[in-house]
Design a protein around this motif. Structure first.
Motif, PDB file in Angstrom:
ATOM      1  N   LEU A  35       0.832  -1.200   0.000  1.00 46.02           N
ATOM      2  CA  LEU A  35       0.000   0.000   0.000  1.00 46.02           C
ATOM      3  C   LEU A  35       0.870   1.255   0.000  1.00 46.02           C
ATOM      4  CD1 LEU A  35      -2.896   1.101   0.113  1.00 46.02           C
ATOM      5  CD2 LEU A  35      -2.688   1.129   2.611  1.00 46.02           C
ATOM      6  N   HIS A  36       1.968   1.228   0.770  1.00 46.48           N
ATOM      7  CA  HIS A  36       2.890   2.364   0.759  1.00 46.48           C
ATOM      8  C   HIS A  36       3.452   2.584  -0.644  1.00 46.48           C
ATOM      9  CE1 HIS A  36       3.802   1.937   5.364  1.00 46.48           C
ATOM     10  NE2 HIS A  36       2.579   2.342   5.108  1.00 46.48           N
ATOM     11  N   ASN A  37       3.855   1.481  -1.272  1.00 41.66           N
ATOM     12  CA  ASN A  37       4.379   1.589  -2.640  1.00 41.66           C
ATOM     13  C   ASN A  37       3.356   2.220  -3.566  1.00 41.66           C
ATOM     14  OD1 ASN A  37       6.685   0.370  -1.721  1.00 41.66           O
ATOM     15  ND2 ASN A  37       6.565  -1.415  -3.057  1.00 41.66           N
ATOM     16  N   ASN A  38       2.112   1.853  -3.385  1.00 43.16           N
ATOM     17  CA  ASN A  38       1.041   2.380  -4.223  1.00 43.16           C
ATOM     18  C   ASN A  38       0.928   3.899  -4.099  1.00 43.16           C
ATOM     19  OD1 ASN A  38      -2.260   3.029  -3.998  1.00 43.16           O
ATOM     20  ND2 ASN A  38      -1.620   1.925  -5.827  1.00 43.16           N
ATOM     21  N   TYR A  39       1.021   4.417  -2.888  1.00 38.64           N
ATOM     22  CA  TYR A  39       0.892   5.855  -2.675  1.00 38.64           C
ATOM     23  C   TYR A  39       2.137   6.623  -3.097  1.00 38.64           C
ATOM     24  CZ  TYR A  39      -3.603   5.800  -0.277  1.00 38.64           C
ATOM     25  OH  TYR A  39      -4.942   5.695   0.001  1.00 38.64           O
TER      26      TYR A  39
END
Length: 408
Positions: free
Chosen positions: A226-230
């Motif tokens: 999820l961090h990578n996505n943001y």
């Protein structure tokens, strides 16, 4: 003397092409799986241990996808691992960092008006900061703060703001924003290589051994994903920023870099919310537009001196200053190029020196010898449309001057 510069330029082109290809593959799979994960539905027909399912249509066919939070009760014969896209994006990006900023440290990495340091020190500082970025991030994620998604993101944003400011205190503006991209992308790639894939391997190993896998590994991997996505959208901006002096060559470039993270977050929030079927947060677009207008306004502030625009020659430029045909080459550049490549361009419609490159003095011209030879000698890309009437003899002169300097 062989024209090694042609090979070098094509090598950079090939690596850049590889970087774009792998980045598209990585970003595409990341966006797809986040959207898939958020769109999963729990239905009565789900098999045991399944968390959710999704029906999709694409390419003339239907796809029925089911997700298991831990693992199914049997291990499929074939598993597709999504990792090489991330690995090769990082590897090719680091290769570009070496080819452009480390090899060309005198011109692209170091601004001696900001911090005068030897090339080796700047390169070590660059690599050290990238490694330090993941160390800090990883410790924060594993700390008690990691249990609070909002609290963690706020602290991480503070770290990113601090790094944005710090990079502008040691490197050129162009290198500073590029390093924000490298800093962030390295965290993303390390998440895949050091957290997500190892956790998935633990789950697979437990399943093969007949043990029930611990659900915590999937939870941790999902958080990093999820961090990578943001972080993806800001990274793309920083990778493109080197082409736009209004982003990197202003006094407020570090604030611009910080605000870009906010723009990326609110845009991803919109899509993630829609994919999760939790509403339609229209407010995100006005916020993103206002932030972008603020960025544009900040870019109109005081400018950082143009690349090599100060009357200081780098060590790498000295042979080109001493070359036999330098005087004639300098006259050609100042006659055909300096009307745009100067602090206050005289060409109608050009308000800033293109790419913040200034070519109105001898030292600046010598510093940019390779770029001048490539753009206006070997190729006819500059001047654009040959608006200033550079002749074939003048182009040949620039090539000859570059060859002379390279041989010294």
């Amino acid at each position: 003397m062989p024209d090694y510069i042609i090979f070098y330029e094509w090598l950079m082109f090939a690596v850049r092409w590889l970087h774009v290809i792998t980045a598209v593959a990585w970003i595409g799979s990341s966006f797809y799986f986040i959207a898939l994960d958020l769109g999963l539905r729990q239905t009565p027909s789900l098999p045991p241990l399944a968390h959710g399912e999704e029906w999709q249509v694409h390419g003339g066919g239907f796809y029925h996808i089911q997700k298991y939070l831990v693992a199914p009760d049997f291990l499929p014969e074939h598993l597709t691992w999504f990792k090489w896209e991330a690995y090769w994006t990082w590897l090719s990006g680091f290769m570009l960092l070496v080819l452009v900023y480390y090899v060309g440290a005198d011109l692209y990495l170091i601004d001696r008006n900001v911090l005068d340091m030897p090339n080796w020190a700047a390169i070590l500082l660059s690599m050290g900061s990238i490694v330090l970025g993941f160390v800090i991030y990883n410790r924060l994620c594993k700390s008690p703060l990691g249990e609070s998604q909002t609290g963690l993101m706020l602290v991480l944003f503070a770290v990113l703001v601090a790094m944005s400011w710090g990079y502008t205190q040691v490197f050129t503006g162009r290198a500073a924003l590029l390093h924000m991209g490298a800093f962030t992308a390295s965290i993303m790639a390390a998440n895949v290589a050091m957290i997500i894939i190892p956790n998935q391997r633990i789950v697979v190993a437990d399943l093969k051994a007949g043990r029930v896998p611990d659900a915590k590994y999937g939870k941790i991997a999902k958080q990093r994903s999820l961090h990578n996505n943001y972080l993806t959208l800001p990274v793309i901006f920083f990778m493109l920023s080197g082409h736009y002096p209004l982003a990197f060559a202003t006094q407020w470039n570090w604030i611009i870099a910080s605000l870009i993270f906010l723009v990326g977050v609110v845009i991803r929030h919109y899509f993630n919310t829609r994919h999760a079927r939790k509403g339609n947060p229209h407010w995100t677009w006005p916020v993103a537009i206002v932030l972008f207008i603020l960025i544009a306004w900040l870019s109109s502030g005081p400018k950082v001196p143009g690349s090599a625009g100060e009357a200081v020659a780098s060590r790498a430029a000295e042979p080109f200053l001493a070359a036999e045909h330098f005087a004639a080459a300098s006259l050609t550049v100042q006659t055909r190029c300096a009307m745009c490549h100067t602090a206050e361009p005289a060409w109608e419609g050009v308000y800033e020196p293109p790419k913040n490159v200034i070519l109105d003095n001898d030292n600046a011209i010598a510093n940019h010898a390779r770029d001048i030879a490539i753009q206006a000698g070997y190729a006819h890309a500059m001047p654009p449309g040959n608006v200033s009437g550079m002749t074939d003899d003048e182009r040949a002169l620039l090539v000859e001057w570059f060859r002379e300097g390279s041989a010294l």
